[in-house]
Design an enzyme around this catalytic site. Structure first.
Site, PDB file in Angstrom:
ATOM      1  N   HIS A  78       0.839  -1.198   0.000  1.00  0.00           N
ATOM      2  CA  HIS A  78       0.000   0.000   0.000  1.00  0.00           C
ATOM      3  C   HIS A  78       0.873   1.247   0.000  1.00  0.00           C
ATOM      4  O   HIS A  78       2.094   1.183   0.104  1.00  0.00           O
ATOM      5  CB  HIS A  78      -0.963   0.014   1.201  1.00  0.00           C
ATOM      6  CG  HIS A  78      -0.349   0.429   2.504  1.00  0.00           C
ATOM      7  ND1 HIS A  78      -1.094   0.839   3.588  1.00  0.00           N
ATOM      8  CD2 HIS A  78       0.943   0.505   2.910  1.00  0.00           C
ATOM      9  CE1 HIS A  78      -0.304   1.134   4.592  1.00  0.00           C
ATOM     10  NE2 HIS A  78       0.926   0.942   4.217  1.00  0.00           N
TER      11      HIS A  78
ATOM     12  N   HIS B 132       4.888   0.015  -0.705  1.00  0.00           N
ATOM     13  CA  HIS B 132       5.729  -0.835   0.148  1.00  0.00           C
ATOM     14  C   HIS B 132       4.808  -1.879   0.748  1.00  0.00           C
ATOM     15  O   HIS B 132       3.584  -1.723   0.742  1.00  0.00           O
ATOM     16  CB  HIS B 132       6.404  -0.001   1.246  1.00  0.00           C
ATOM     17  CG  HIS B 132       5.413   0.653   2.154  1.00  0.00           C
ATOM     18  ND1 HIS B 132       4.806   1.845   1.826  1.00  0.00           N
ATOM     19  CD2 HIS B 132       4.869   0.259   3.326  1.00  0.00           C
ATOM     20  CE1 HIS B 132       3.939   2.161   2.777  1.00  0.00           C
ATOM     21  NE2 HIS B 132       3.945   1.214   3.698  1.00  0.00           N
TER      22      HIS B 132
ATOM     23  N   HIS C 231       3.491  -4.789   3.758  1.00  0.00           N
ATOM     24  CA  HIS C 231       3.395  -5.136   5.177  1.00  0.00           C
ATOM     25  C   HIS C 231       3.000  -6.598   5.288  1.00  0.00           C
ATOM     26  O   HIS C 231       2.288  -7.126   4.434  1.00  0.00           O
ATOM     27  CB  HIS C 231       2.326  -4.297   5.886  1.00  0.00           C
ATOM     28  CG  HIS C 231       2.709  -2.867   6.080  1.00  0.00           C
ATOM     29  ND1 HIS C 231       3.606  -2.445   7.042  1.00  0.00           N
ATOM     30  CD2 HIS C 231       2.313  -1.743   5.441  1.00  0.00           C
ATOM     31  CE1 HIS C 231       3.732  -1.134   6.985  1.00  0.00           C
ATOM     32  NE2 HIS C 231       2.962  -0.675   6.014  1.00  0.00           N
TER      33      HIS C 231
ATOM     34  N   GLU D  98      -0.264  -4.140  11.723  1.00  0.00           N
ATOM     35  CA  GLU D  98       0.429  -3.734  10.506  1.00  0.00           C
ATOM     36  C   GLU D  98       1.925  -4.004  10.639  1.00  0.00           C
ATOM     37  O   GLU D  98       2.607  -4.306   9.661  1.00  0.00           O
ATOM     38  CB  GLU D  98       0.173  -2.249  10.216  1.00  0.00           C
ATOM     39  CG  GLU D  98       0.641  -1.814   8.844  1.00  0.00           C
ATOM     40  CD  GLU D  98       0.169  -0.414   8.499  1.00  0.00           C
ATOM     41  OE1 GLU D  98      -0.766  -0.291   7.691  1.00  0.00           O
ATOM     42  OE2 GLU D  98       0.723   0.547   9.052  1.00  0.00           O
TER      43      GLU D  98
ATOM     44  N   CYS E 143       5.221   5.769   4.853  1.00  0.00           N
ATOM     45  CA  CYS E 143       4.075   5.126   4.196  1.00  0.00           C
ATOM     46  C   CYS E 143       3.573   5.918   2.989  1.00  0.00           C
ATOM     47  O   CYS E 143       2.755   5.419   2.225  1.00  0.00           O
ATOM     48  CB  CYS E 143       2.940   4.877   5.185  1.00  0.00           C
ATOM     49  SG  CYS E 143       3.103   3.318   6.072  1.00  0.00           S
TER      50      CYS E 143
ATOM     51  N   ASP F  93      -4.747 -10.937   0.147  1.00  0.00           N
ATOM     52  CA  ASP F  93      -3.368 -11.446   0.155  1.00  0.00           C
ATOM     53  C   ASP F  93      -2.676 -11.205  -1.189  1.00  0.00           C
ATOM     54  O   ASP F  93      -3.240 -11.499  -2.244  1.00  0.00           O
ATOM     55  CB  ASP F  93      -3.367 -12.938   0.490  1.00  0.00           C
ATOM     56  CG  ASP F  93      -1.965 -13.457   0.772  1.00  0.00           C
ATOM     57  OD1 ASP F  93      -1.156 -12.711   1.357  1.00  0.00           O
ATOM     58  OD2 ASP F  93      -1.681 -14.611   0.396  1.00  0.00           O
ATOM     59  N   HIS F  94      -1.447 -10.692  -1.101  1.00  0.00           N
ATOM     60  CA  HIS F  94      -0.621 -10.399  -2.288  1.00  0.00           C
ATOM     61  C   HIS F  94      -1.263  -9.374  -3.222  1.00  0.00           C
ATOM     62  O   HIS F  94      -1.013  -9.392  -4.427  1.00  0.00           O
ATOM     63  CB  HIS F  94      -0.244 -11.685  -3.033  1.00  0.00           C
ATOM     64  CG  HIS F  94       0.847 -12.446  -2.329  1.00  0.00           C
ATOM     65  ND1 HIS F  94       0.638 -13.088  -1.129  1.00  0.00           N
ATOM     66  CD2 HIS F  94       2.143 -12.628  -2.636  1.00  0.00           C
ATOM     67  CE1 HIS F  94       1.767 -13.641  -0.741  1.00  0.00           C
ATOM     68  NE2 HIS F  94       2.704 -13.380  -1.629  1.00  0.00           N
TER      69      HIS F  94
HETATM   70 NI    NI Z   1       2.650   1.290   5.367  1.00  0.00          NI
END
Ligand code: NI
Length: 136
Positions: free
Chosen positions: A16, A41, A43, A126, A35, A81-82
């Site tokens: 995200h 990037h 998580h 997170e 972020c 996911d992914h």
């Molecule tokens: Ni982030």
């Protein structure tokens, strides 16, 4: 009757960024820090879904954890996911995918299975140290 909380842990990886296109890069950086990185990037999200309800005297269960596992798999893991949350998930096309907003989305996708009989709570990590909690 006794109320007990049962919980199931789950996991998904997703990318995200937190960014408002109506703000300058400087302001985004100032508000969202790392972020806000334009190129996204990832998580490793850890999820805990909890249900509070009465213990069924016939089964001794509040809710069958195997069923809970399958619901989380189909509604949350398969959905998130992914994924790139900003680009792939419709709800985040114009809403920042902060941990808070992801937790609300997860709750909203799950609540239809548990209405009335159970209290649903979502805890979303997170990072190992940063987590949010939402229960409607
Ligand atoms: Ni982030």
């Amino acid at each position: 009757m006794m109320k007990v909380t049962v919980s199931r842990k789950a996991h998904f990886n997703a990318a995200h960024k937190l960014y408002r296109s109506d703000w300058t890069d400087e302001k985004n950086k100032q508000i969202f820090g790392k972020c806000s990185n334009k190129n996204f990037h990832g998580h490793n999200y850890e999820l805990i879904v909890s249900l509070t309800g009465q213990v069924d005297p016939d089964t001794g269960y509040v809710f069958d954890i195997g069923k809970l596992k399958n619901i989380i798999k189909s509604e949350i893991e398969d959905y998130l996911d992914h994924k790139n949350l900003n680009l792939d998930i419709e709800e985040f096309s114009s809403l920042n995918p902060s941990a808070e907003n992801i937790a609300i989305l997860i709750y909203d996708r799950l609540i239809k299975y548990f209405k009335e009989k159970y209290k649903l709570k979502v805890v979303l990590y997170e990072t190992p140290r940063n987590f949010v909690e939402y229960s409607g």
